[in-house]
Design a protein around this motif. Structure first.
Motif, PDB file in Angstrom:
ATOM      1  N   PRO A  87       0.984  -0.978   0.541  1.00 33.70           N
ATOM      2  CA  PRO A  87       0.078   0.089   0.128  1.00 33.70           C
ATOM      3  C   PRO A  87       0.877   1.297  -0.092  1.00 33.70           C
ATOM      4  O   PRO A  87       1.093   1.906   1.052  1.00 33.70           O
ATOM      5  N   ILE A  88       1.570   1.640  -1.348  1.00 27.77           N
ATOM      6  CA  ILE A  88       2.450   3.199  -1.344  1.00 27.77           C
ATOM      7  C   ILE A  88       1.618   3.374  -2.038  1.00 27.77           C
ATOM      8  O   ILE A  88       1.187   3.497  -3.354  1.00 27.77           O
ATOM      9  N   SER A  89       1.435   5.031  -1.812  1.00 22.47           N
ATOM     10  CA  SER A  89       0.967   6.130  -2.818  1.00 22.47           C
ATOM     11  C   SER A  89       1.815   6.724  -3.130  1.00 22.47           C
ATOM     12  O   SER A  89       3.074   6.406  -3.672  1.00 22.47           O
ATOM     13  N   GLU A  90       1.040   6.443  -4.653  1.00 20.18           N
ATOM     14  CA  GLU A  90       1.625   7.253  -5.965  1.00 20.18           C
ATOM     15  C   GLU A  90       2.739   7.834  -5.685  1.00 20.18           C
ATOM     16  O   GLU A  90       3.884   8.565  -6.139  1.00 20.18           O
ATOM     17  N   ALA A  91       2.565   9.363  -4.887  1.00 19.43           N
ATOM     18  CA  ALA A  91       3.763  10.370  -4.620  1.00 19.43           C
ATOM     19  C   ALA A  91       4.501   9.968  -3.614  1.00 19.43           C
ATOM     20  O   ALA A  91       5.949   9.867  -4.319  1.00 19.43           O
ATOM     21  N   ASP A  92       4.809   8.603  -2.731  1.00 16.93           N
ATOM     22  CA  ASP A  92       5.516   8.014  -1.962  1.00 16.93           C
ATOM     23  C   ASP A  92       5.914   7.585  -2.991  1.00 16.93           C
ATOM     24  O   ASP A  92       6.876   6.912  -2.801  1.00 16.93           O
ATOM     25  N   ALA A  93       5.715   6.707  -4.232  1.00 24.16           N
ATOM     26  CA  ALA A  93       6.462   5.300  -4.828  1.00 24.16           C
ATOM     27  C   ALA A  93       7.353   6.509  -5.473  1.00 24.16           C
ATOM     28  O   ALA A  93       8.397   6.169  -6.532  1.00 24.16           O
ATOM     29  N   LYS A  94       7.221   7.624  -6.009  1.00 26.97           N
ATOM     30  CA  LYS A  94       8.484   8.569  -6.403  1.00 26.97           C
ATOM     31  C   LYS A  94       9.132   9.147  -6.754  1.00 26.97           C
ATOM     32  O   LYS A  94      10.031   9.071  -6.986  1.00 26.97           O
ATOM     33  N   VAL A  95       8.720   9.104  -4.960  1.00 27.41           N
ATOM     34  CA  VAL A  95      10.000   9.530  -3.490  1.00 27.41           C
ATOM     35  C   VAL A  95      10.364   8.172  -4.010  1.00 27.41           C
ATOM     36  O   VAL A  95      12.211   8.901  -3.572  1.00 27.41           O
TER      37      VAL A  95
END
Lengths: 125, 409
Positions: A87-95
């Motif tokens: 469960p990783i948000s798109e914003a976190d995945a980018k970081v």
């Protein structure tokens, strides 16, 4: 070990009922914690990696992988979210991808070569 | 089945206490130990030795899920001790608390009589079969893939050879009575992933393959002892000749299916290019893939060690092991001149076609300098090892001719 001992104490009645098998009915172990020798490199976003990735696996799953560009790291992060359902948000995945490509990117690929053996000091393990 | 794991990182002090045994042997601290491995094998550089429950000092690949590699010194002998046998899990936590009073092996699906058996039932109601077989991870030696690939960066120690005792899977199926129309058999361990989204570890074999393979066991003993917890207690599947991925640990459910199993670990993972070599051009991708299956021929030089110094004019004893998928090893040859000439090694005791086969050869260095020592094995159907490593995107099935460098002085 203590748990194993407790487990054995709790079951002699069962063991006798089953014909006094000496085989322990309960097996219990305790695993050590994470490898403290595999810390993530410092860098922007490292805290996001800790918050998202390290819930499911230890840091040694990251620090030993081939140094790769953002595209390949993105593939790995997508595998975690898409295939394993992390469960990783798109914003976190980018970081996370940016961190990995910077800390474990092609520019750092020589790091492994630096750990090649020295000629001296060979001892049997 | 509960777990008692607390995911707090080890303090350095705690870590040092874990590697206490190795520290004594290596004559220094933890960092001495690490340098020892670095000197022998660059792939293992920086990896600590750790001691897990019921295990001796093993090389730590990853801690959560745990992956522990066997140091090569244990392959000087054909049988790998239980305490030194490698460990590999896909999901976390692995089972750490197992109660035999509640554990049952269930066999169901397309059968006349579904079964539910305790460990005592498995031992008392079926005749035990013993066989020696190599258990090798599909990704053994992956760390040597060039170009490098993602995945566990194993050296060569994700393998081991043991005498397995258990019942024949065929006997179990006969007891249950397989109905017509069976296509595959699925095997599931009782280890539960940390999150419901993570695919449960389960594998399958075709009914055709199982019907053809009397040596597939549900094993409850390893080298005459109950299985170590981290090697699948109380019972695991043993699929001689095939890679470890099929040797499902902590076996709980066997299901006969009338269709191809659709589990993640068959359909998405552990697949190899559909080409005869299971390989593609280095760096390439495969258009068609199939589930990984039987092992390729391999051989290793265990002694002398990489980097050893040997005296000119005196015989050097070369020792090692060889194995294949169960045809059996026909010969092992060694070369000290980059493969221009080969001579036969003497094979050790034959422990069965699925086992490591020890071999020994002698070599007298006639001049000073650096030498490459090469070993290659040929099995009884003529399969051997390539000079150049084959490559696939997952780093599976490495079986290139191994070489070590020594210096004659």
């Amino acid at each position: 070990m203590r748990r194993t001992f407790l487990g054995l104490l709790l079951i002699p009645g069962i063991a006798i009922a089953l014909g006094a098998s000496v085989f322990p009915q309960v097996r219990s172990i305790e695993l050590p914690g994470d490898n403290a020798m595999a810390e993530l490199k410092p860098g922007p976003g490292v805290e996001v990696v800790h918050a998202n990735c390290i819930a499911c696996h230890s840091t040694d799953y990251i620090v030993r992988q081939p140094h790769s560009d953002a595209k390949r790291w993105e593939g790995e992060v997508k595998k975690m979210t898409g295939v394993y359902g992390a469960p990783i948000s798109e914003a976190d995945a980018k970081v996370i991808v940016e961190y990995l490509a910077a800390a474990y990117g092609p520019a750092q690929a020589n790091a492994r070569k630096e750990t090649k053996p020295s000629k001296s000091g060979t001892k049997a393990p | 089945m509960s777990s008692h794991f607390s995911p707090k990182a080890l303090s350095r002090r705690h870590f040092l206490s874990l590697v206490g045994g190795a520290t004594t042997v290596a004559g220094g601290g933890l960092f001495e130990t690490i340098r020892t491995f670095a000197a022998e094998d660059p792939i293992l550089a920086g990896r600590p030795l750790v001691r897990y429950p019921e295990k001796t000092d093993l090389i730590l690949l990853t801690s959560r899920p745990p992956q522990l590699e066997t140091p090569m010194k244990y392959f000087e002998h054909a049988i790998t001790p239980n305490e030194a046998f490698f460990v590999r899990y896909h999901t976390f936590p692995p089972p750490t608390h197992i109660d035999l009073s509640t554990w049952r092996l269930r066999l169901g699906g397309l059968v006349e009589r579904p079964l539910e058996l305790s460990l005592d039932d498995l031992k008392s109601e079926f005749s035990p079969t013993r066989l020696v077989a190599v258990n090798q991870c599909s990704g053994n030696s992956r760390g040597r893939s060039e170009p490098r690939v993602f995945g566990g960066q194993w050296g060569d120690g994700a393998m081991g050879n043991a005498e397995w005792t258990g019942l024949r899977l065929q006997d179990l199926l006969r007891r249950a009575g397989v109905k017509t129309g069976a296509v595959e058999i699925a095997f599931r361990g009782f280890d539960e992933p940390a999150a419901p989204t993570i695919p449960h570890f389960a594998k399958s074999l075709t009914m055709h393959m199982v019907a053809d393979s009397p040596d597939i066991l549900v094993a409850y003993e390893m080298n005459g002892q109950p299985l170590p917890t981290l090697n699948g207690f109380p019972a695991r599947l043993v699929v001689p000749g095939w890679f470890s991925t099929y040797w499902v640990k902590h076996l709980a459910e066997i299901t006969v299916l009338d269709h191809e199993f659709d589990g993640f670990w068959m359909q998405k993972a552990y697949r190899i290019p559909a080409s005869p070599c299971g390989c593609v051009e280095p760096g390439g991708t495969a258009a068609h893939t199939v589930p990984i299956n039987r092992m390729k021929v391999r051989s290793f030089i265990i002694s002398p060690k990489e980097g050893a110094r040997v005296p000119v004019g005196r015989p050097v004893v070369l020792k090692g092991i060889a194995f294949d998928a169960g045809y059996g090893i026909a010969s092992v040859e060694i070369s000290t001149d980059e493969g221009n000439s080969w001579r036969r090694a003497a094979l050790g005791q034959d422990l069965g076609p699925y086992s490591f086969r020890e071999w020994t050869a002698h070599w007298v260095p006639t001049k000073r300098g650096n030498f490459s020592l090469l070993a290659r094995a040929v099995n009884r159907v003529g399969e051997s090892q390539p000079f150049e490593a084959t490559w696939n995107p997952s780093g599976y099935m490495r079986n290139v001719i191994e070489r070590i460098q020594v210096t004659a002085v």
